[in-house]
Design a protein around this motif. Structure first.
Motif, PDB file in Angstrom:
ATOM      1  N   THR A 173      -4.340 -11.194   5.651  1.00  6.86           N
ATOM      2  CA  THR A 173      -5.124 -10.727   4.518  1.00  6.86           C
ATOM      3  C   THR A 173      -4.551  -9.415   3.987  1.00  6.86           C
ATOM      4  O   THR A 173      -4.314  -8.476   4.756  1.00  6.86           O
ATOM      5  CB  THR A 173      -6.592 -10.517   4.923  1.00  6.86           C
ATOM      6  N   ILE A 220      -4.593  -5.886   1.888  1.00 14.41           N
ATOM      7  CA  ILE A 220      -5.597  -4.828   1.733  1.00 14.41           C
ATOM      8  C   ILE A 220      -5.204  -3.895   0.603  1.00 14.41           C
ATOM      9  O   ILE A 220      -4.059  -3.445   0.512  1.00 14.41           O
ATOM     10  CB  ILE A 220      -5.738  -4.017   3.035  1.00 14.41           C
ATOM     11  N   THR A 221      -6.181  -3.609  -0.253  1.00 17.33           N
ATOM     12  CA  THR A 221      -6.051  -2.535  -1.233  1.00 17.33           C
ATOM     13  C   THR A 221      -6.783  -1.316  -0.703  1.00 17.33           C
ATOM     14  O   THR A 221      -7.948  -1.415  -0.302  1.00 17.33           O
ATOM     15  CB  THR A 221      -6.663  -2.929  -2.588  1.00 17.33           C
ATOM     16  N   CYS A 222      -6.111  -0.179  -0.676  1.00 18.33           N
ATOM     17  CA  CYS A 222      -6.734   1.076  -0.246  1.00 18.33           C
ATOM     18  C   CYS A 222      -6.998   1.932  -1.483  1.00 18.33           C
ATOM     19  O   CYS A 222      -6.081   2.184  -2.277  1.00 18.33           O
ATOM     20  CB  CYS A 222      -5.835   1.822   0.725  1.00 18.33           C
ATOM     21  N   ILE A 231      -1.425  -2.246   4.733  1.00 16.23           N
ATOM     22  CA  ILE A 231      -1.905  -1.895   3.392  1.00 16.23           C
ATOM     23  C   ILE A 231      -0.882  -2.335   2.358  1.00 16.23           C
ATOM     24  O   ILE A 231       0.262  -1.873   2.364  1.00 16.23           O
ATOM     25  CB  ILE A 231      -2.172  -0.383   3.285  1.00 16.23           C
ATOM     26  N   HIS A 258      -6.523  -7.000  -4.459  1.00 10.17           N
ATOM     27  CA  HIS A 258      -6.837  -7.776  -3.272  1.00 10.17           C
ATOM     28  C   HIS A 258      -8.328  -7.676  -2.944  1.00 10.17           C
ATOM     29  O   HIS A 258      -8.988  -6.694  -3.267  1.00 10.17           O
ATOM     30  CB  HIS A 258      -5.996  -7.295  -2.091  1.00 10.17           C
ATOM     31  N   LEU A 311      -9.883  -7.633   0.109  1.00 10.33           N
ATOM     32  CA  LEU A 311     -10.238  -6.715   1.178  1.00 10.33           C
ATOM     33  C   LEU A 311      -9.873  -5.298   0.757  1.00 10.33           C
ATOM     34  O   LEU A 311      -8.708  -5.024   0.438  1.00 10.33           O
ATOM     35  CB  LEU A 311      -9.509  -7.090   2.469  1.00 10.33           C
ATOM     36  N   MET A 319     -10.143  -0.998   1.385  1.00  4.55           N
ATOM     37  CA  MET A 319     -10.356   0.138   2.270  1.00  4.55           C
ATOM     38  C   MET A 319     -10.596   1.358   1.407  1.00  4.55           C
ATOM     39  O   MET A 319      -9.871   1.585   0.434  1.00  4.55           O
ATOM     40  CB  MET A 319      -9.126   0.349   3.160  1.00  4.55           C
ATOM     41  N   VAL A 352      -9.232  -1.394  10.522  1.00  9.61           N
ATOM     42  CA  VAL A 352      -9.043  -2.749   9.994  1.00  9.61           C
ATOM     43  C   VAL A 352      -9.298  -3.822  11.046  1.00  9.61           C
ATOM     44  O   VAL A 352      -9.823  -4.909  10.744  1.00  9.61           O
ATOM     45  CB  VAL A 352      -7.609  -2.901   9.439  1.00  9.61           C
ATOM     46  N   ARG A 379     -10.096  -8.148  11.049  1.00 12.43           N
ATOM     47  CA  ARG A 379      -9.020  -9.105  11.299  1.00 12.43           C
ATOM     48  C   ARG A 379      -9.312  -9.959  12.530  1.00 12.43           C
ATOM     49  O   ARG A 379      -8.908 -11.119  12.595  1.00 12.43           O
ATOM     50  CB  ARG A 379      -7.689  -8.376  11.487  1.00 12.43           C
ATOM     51  N   VAL A 407     -14.022  -0.347   5.327  1.00 14.00           N
ATOM     52  CA  VAL A 407     -13.309  -1.558   4.940  1.00 14.00           C
ATOM     53  C   VAL A 407     -14.347  -2.656   4.746  1.00 14.00           C
ATOM     54  O   VAL A 407     -15.249  -2.817   5.573  1.00 14.00           O
ATOM     55  CB  VAL A 407     -12.274  -1.994   6.000  1.00 14.00           C
ATOM     56  N   SER A 421     -15.247  -6.494   2.012  1.00 15.17           N
ATOM     57  CA  SER A 421     -14.804  -7.414   0.974  1.00 15.17           C
ATOM     58  C   SER A 421     -15.307  -6.966  -0.392  1.00 15.17           C
ATOM     59  O   SER A 421     -16.502  -6.727  -0.572  1.00 15.17           O
ATOM     60  CB  SER A 421     -15.317  -8.831   1.262  1.00 15.17           C
TER      61      SER A 421
END
Length: 224
Positions: A2, A4-6, A30, A77, A79, A81, A99, A103, A134, A136
């Motif tokens: 998956t 991840i956008t931070c 990330i 994305h 997910l 953060m 994270v 996961r 973190v 969705s």
């Protein structure tokens, strides 16, 4: 895996944001870092632009909720953060720890518990207004209008309300080596105290104090 956008909201954090971005932009979990410069009057945007990030600039300052809403709108994305831009002591291991509960399927959302969190939060094992999370992004689908109506610092308690309504399992991740400087240390005593008071006022414009207590009890019960 998956992606991840931070999202990193920032306001006048030029002295501190580079250390945070060095960790985030090098982390293999990330895929995208979005920095939202919320009307900074220092060199925050220029420091951020030196890193491989998507830089969004707001003017004038609109507050943390608006900055996060812009970052969420731009995220590629599901997910996401959230990481505050003033953290000290942040490491790649801390990011991984935040994270991993998702996961591994143990939790559907995570919160950090920083080393310098208020003593009460550390005693109960939960910082319910932590800025490091973190979750969705789909949870906020259709809620864009609600975000726009929130006060400047109402995002975290609003998000807690959604997590609780959805019955999410929440993991609290201990970050003993990470700290967030007090506002008084960054701005001076009286401006810092005024900023803290304004933040609390925004929180309690979003939810009542009794609802905040209920959030703490419920999130503690749902910890995994």
């Amino acid at each position: 895996m998956t992606l991840i956008t931070c999202i990193v909201p920032a306001h006048n954090e030029a002295p501190r944001i580079a250390a945070v971005l060095q960790v985030l932009t090098r982390h293999p979990l990330i895929a995208e870092v979005i920095v939202v410069d919320d009307g900074s009057r220092d060199g925050t945007a220029e420091v951020a632009a030196a890193f491989p990030v998507t830089l969004l600039r707001l003017s004038p300052n609109r507050g943390k909720t608006a900055a996060l809403a812009e970052g969420l709108r731009a995220a590629r994305h599901d997910l996401v953060m959230l990481i505050d831009s003033d953290l000290t002591g942040l490491s790649a291991a801390d990011i991984t720890a935040l994270v991993m509960p998702l996961r591994q399927g143990r939790a559907q959302a995570t919160l950090s518990l920083r080393g310098n969190a208020p003593r009460l939060w550390r005693w109960i094992g939960l910082d319910y207004i932590s800025g490091e999370r973190v979750f969705s992004r789909a949870l906020l689908n259709g809620r864009e209008g609600d975000l726009l109506r929130l006060p400047k610092f109402g995002f975290e308690v609003f998000l807690n309300t959604l997590w609780i309504a959805q019955g999410l399992r929440v993991a609290v991740v201990d970050w003993p080596g990470v700290a967030s400087p007090a506002k008084a240390a960054k701005r001076g005593l009286w401006p810092g105290l005024a900023a803290d008071a304004a933040m609390l006022a925004d929180m309690f414009r979003t939810i009542r104090p009794t609802a905040a207590l209920s959030q703490i009890v419920t999130l503690r019960r749902r910890r995994v």
